[in-house]
Design a protein around this motif. Structure first.
Motif, PDB file in Angstrom:
ATOM      1  N   VAL A  89      -0.261   9.834   9.186  1.00 61.00           N
ATOM      2  CA  VAL A  89      -0.795   9.346   7.917  1.00 61.00           C
ATOM      3  C   VAL A  89      -2.183   9.945   7.707  1.00 61.00           C
ATOM      4  CG1 VAL A  89      -1.545   7.302   6.640  1.00 61.00           C
ATOM      5  CG2 VAL A  89       0.569   7.221   7.983  1.00 61.00           C
ATOM      6  N   LEU A  90      -2.376  10.551   6.548  1.00 65.49           N
ATOM      7  CA  LEU A  90      -3.646  11.201   6.220  1.00 65.49           C
ATOM      8  C   LEU A  90      -4.609  10.277   5.498  1.00 65.49           C
ATOM      9  CD1 LEU A  90      -2.182  14.582   4.912  1.00 65.49           C
ATOM     10  CD2 LEU A  90      -3.070  14.065   7.204  1.00 65.49           C
ATOM     11  N   CYS A  91      -4.076   9.468   4.558  1.00 66.88           N
ATOM     12  CA  CYS A  91      -4.946   8.596   3.770  1.00 66.88           C
ATOM     13  C   CYS A  91      -4.112   7.569   3.012  1.00 66.88           C
ATOM     14  CB  CYS A  91      -5.787   9.405   2.784  1.00 66.88           C
ATOM     15  SG  CYS A  91      -4.825  10.260   1.531  1.00 66.88           S
ATOM     16  N   ARG A  92      -4.788   6.591   2.465  1.00 65.97           N
ATOM     17  CA  ARG A  92      -4.159   5.599   1.587  1.00 65.97           C
ATOM     18  C   ARG A  92      -4.341   6.092   0.155  1.00 65.97           C
ATOM     19  NH1 ARG A  92      -6.033   0.928   3.515  1.00 65.97           N
ATOM     20  NH2 ARG A  92      -8.088   1.557   2.867  1.00 65.97           N
ATOM     21  N   ASP A 102       0.847  -1.198   0.000  1.00 58.37           N
ATOM     22  CA  ASP A 102       0.000   0.000   0.000  1.00 58.37           C
ATOM     23  C   ASP A 102       0.880   1.244   0.000  1.00 58.37           C
ATOM     24  OD1 ASP A 102      -2.250  -1.587   0.162  1.00 58.37           O
ATOM     25  OD2 ASP A 102      -2.851  -0.931   2.164  1.00 58.37           O
ATOM     26  N   VAL A 103       0.355   2.326  -0.531  1.00 59.41           N
ATOM     27  CA  VAL A 103       1.043   3.614  -0.512  1.00 59.41           C
ATOM     28  C   VAL A 103       0.170   4.583   0.272  1.00 59.41           C
ATOM     29  CG1 VAL A 103       1.930   5.538  -1.895  1.00 59.41           C
ATOM     30  CG2 VAL A 103       2.165   3.186  -2.731  1.00 59.41           C
ATOM     31  N   VAL A 104       0.789   5.280   1.250  1.00 55.55           N
ATOM     32  CA  VAL A 104       0.051   6.230   2.085  1.00 55.55           C
ATOM     33  C   VAL A 104       0.618   7.635   1.922  1.00 55.55           C
ATOM     34  CG1 VAL A 104      -0.631   4.489   3.783  1.00 55.55           C
ATOM     35  CG2 VAL A 104       1.488   5.791   4.128  1.00 55.55           C
ATOM     36  N   LEU A 105      -0.207   8.614   2.258  1.00 56.85           N
ATOM     37  CA  LEU A 105       0.184  10.014   2.242  1.00 56.85           C
ATOM     38  C   LEU A 105       0.238  10.485   3.693  1.00 56.85           C
ATOM     39  CD1 LEU A 105       0.684  12.378   0.238  1.00 56.85           C
ATOM     40  CD2 LEU A 105      -1.720  12.967   0.559  1.00 56.85           C
ATOM     41  N   ALA A 106       1.356  11.126   4.089  1.00 57.05           N
ATOM     42  CA  ALA A 106       1.531  11.548   5.484  1.00 57.05           C
ATOM     43  C   ALA A 106       2.004  12.992   5.558  1.00 57.05           C
ATOM     44  CB  ALA A 106       2.522  10.631   6.181  1.00 57.05           C
ATOM     45  N   PRO A 154      -3.581   0.702  -3.041  1.00 59.60           N
ATOM     46  CA  PRO A 154      -4.401   0.532  -4.238  1.00 59.60           C
ATOM     47  C   PRO A 154      -5.854   0.910  -4.029  1.00 59.60           C
ATOM     48  CG  PRO A 154      -4.166  -1.583  -3.201  1.00 59.60           C
ATOM     49  CD  PRO A 154      -3.396  -0.580  -2.359  1.00 59.60           C
ATOM     50  N   ARG A 155      -6.263   1.145  -2.779  1.00 62.91           N
ATOM     51  CA  ARG A 155      -7.659   1.499  -2.500  1.00 62.91           C
ATOM     52  C   ARG A 155      -7.669   2.881  -1.856  1.00 62.91           C
ATOM     53  NH1 ARG A 155      -5.942  -2.827  -0.137  1.00 62.91           N
ATOM     54  NH2 ARG A 155      -6.266  -2.020   1.936  1.00 62.91           N
ATOM     55  N   PRO A 156      -7.686   3.938  -2.635  1.00 63.91           N
ATOM     56  CA  PRO A 156      -7.622   5.283  -2.050  1.00 63.91           C
ATOM     57  C   PRO A 156      -8.725   5.507  -1.034  1.00 63.91           C
ATOM     58  CG  PRO A 156      -7.461   5.390  -4.433  1.00 63.91           C
ATOM     59  CD  PRO A 156      -7.821   3.974  -4.090  1.00 63.91           C
ATOM     60  N   GLY A 157      -8.388   6.219   0.021  1.00 64.98           N
ATOM     61  CA  GLY A 157      -9.411   6.574   0.992  1.00 64.98           C
ATOM     62  C   GLY A 157      -8.880   6.708   2.394  1.00 64.98           C
ATOM     63  N   ARG A 158      -9.786   7.032   3.287  1.00 64.54           N
ATOM     64  CA  ARG A 158      -9.451   7.202   4.703  1.00 64.54           C
ATOM     65  C   ARG A 158      -9.150   5.855   5.327  1.00 64.54           C
ATOM     66  NH1 ARG A 158     -12.174  12.004   7.476  1.00 64.54           N
ATOM     67  NH2 ARG A 158     -11.347  10.790   9.169  1.00 64.54           N
ATOM     68  N   LEU A 159      -8.352   5.883   6.371  1.00 62.27           N
ATOM     69  CA  LEU A 159      -8.014   4.657   7.088  1.00 62.27           C
ATOM     70  C   LEU A 159      -9.043   4.424   8.187  1.00 62.27           C
ATOM     71  CD1 LEU A 159      -4.182   5.143   7.446  1.00 62.27           C
ATOM     72  CD2 LEU A 159      -5.435   3.977   5.649  1.00 62.27           C
ATOM     73  N   PRO A 160      -9.481   3.191   8.346  1.00 64.44           N
ATOM     74  CA  PRO A 160     -10.454   2.912   9.405  1.00 64.44           C
ATOM     75  C   PRO A 160      -9.803   3.010  10.779  1.00 64.44           C
ATOM     76  CG  PRO A 160      -9.791   0.881   8.334  1.00 64.44           C
ATOM     77  CD  PRO A 160      -9.152   1.999   7.570  1.00 64.44           C
ATOM     78  N   ALA A 161     -10.594   3.378  11.772  1.00 66.61           N
ATOM     79  CA  ALA A 161     -10.119   3.421  13.150  1.00 66.61           C
ATOM     80  C   ALA A 161     -10.017   2.000  13.680  1.00 66.61           C
ATOM     81  CB  ALA A 161     -11.086   4.230  14.005  1.00 66.61           C
ATOM     82  N   ARG A 162      -9.089   1.775  14.561  1.00 65.46           N
ATOM     83  CA  ARG A 162      -8.939   0.477  15.204  1.00 65.46           C
ATOM     84  C   ARG A 162      -9.927   0.429  16.362  1.00 65.46           C
ATOM     85  NH1 ARG A 162      -6.666  -4.518  14.232  1.00 65.46           N
ATOM     86  NH2 ARG A 162      -6.348  -5.507  16.208  1.00 65.46           N
ATOM     87  N   GLN A 163     -10.859  -0.514  16.356  1.00 69.94           N
ATOM     88  CA  GLN A 163     -11.927  -0.536  17.338  1.00 69.94           C
ATOM     89  C   GLN A 163     -11.700  -1.486  18.509  1.00 69.94           C
ATOM     90  OE1 GLN A 163     -14.487   1.579  17.175  1.00 69.94           O
ATOM     91  NE2 GLN A 163     -13.620   2.420  15.308  1.00 69.94           N
TER      92      GLN A 163
END
Length: 106
Positions: free
Chosen positions: A88-91, A23-27, A94-103
């Motif tokens: 990290v702001l988002c992914r 995965d590639v993330v933006l931070a 390969p699946r762009p979007g927000r990262l889910p919170a760890r519950q």
């Protein structure tokens, strides 16, 4: 002036299922981390290694961080507190979007 955004390639299983190897993330460097954030960190014991982990708690300028996949993660349980380099702001791939919170972690 804000620090430039970082594009980072994730390696290894430590953040599964949130992030996968490849995965590639933006931070964003310089942003304050809060518990639950996914961050890029460095440890004093491994200054050349940049790792992706989730913040469990923050104290002063250090954070206790854990991988979302505890059995496949080397994190603060082994290396102690880490210095947060960026949040990290988002992914991006390969699946762009927000990262889910760890519950399921206290």
């Amino acid at each position: 002036m804000r620090a430039p955004l970082l594009r980072v390639l994730v390696r290894g299983p430590s953040m599964a299922p949130t992030l996968s190897d490849g995965d590639v993330v933006l931070a964003r460097p310089g942003r304050a981390a809060t518990p639950g954030d996914v961050v890029l960190v460095r440890w004093d014991a491994r200054p050349d290694q940049l790792s992706v982990k989730r913040v469990h708690r923050v104290r002063a300028d250090l954070a206790h961080v854990l991988g979302d996949f505890p059995d496949g993660s080397t994190d603060s349980r082994t290396l102690g507190p880490a210095r947060v380099h960026a949040v990290v702001l988002c992914r991006l791939w390969p699946r762009p979007g927000r990262l889910p919170a760890r519950q399921d972690r206290p």
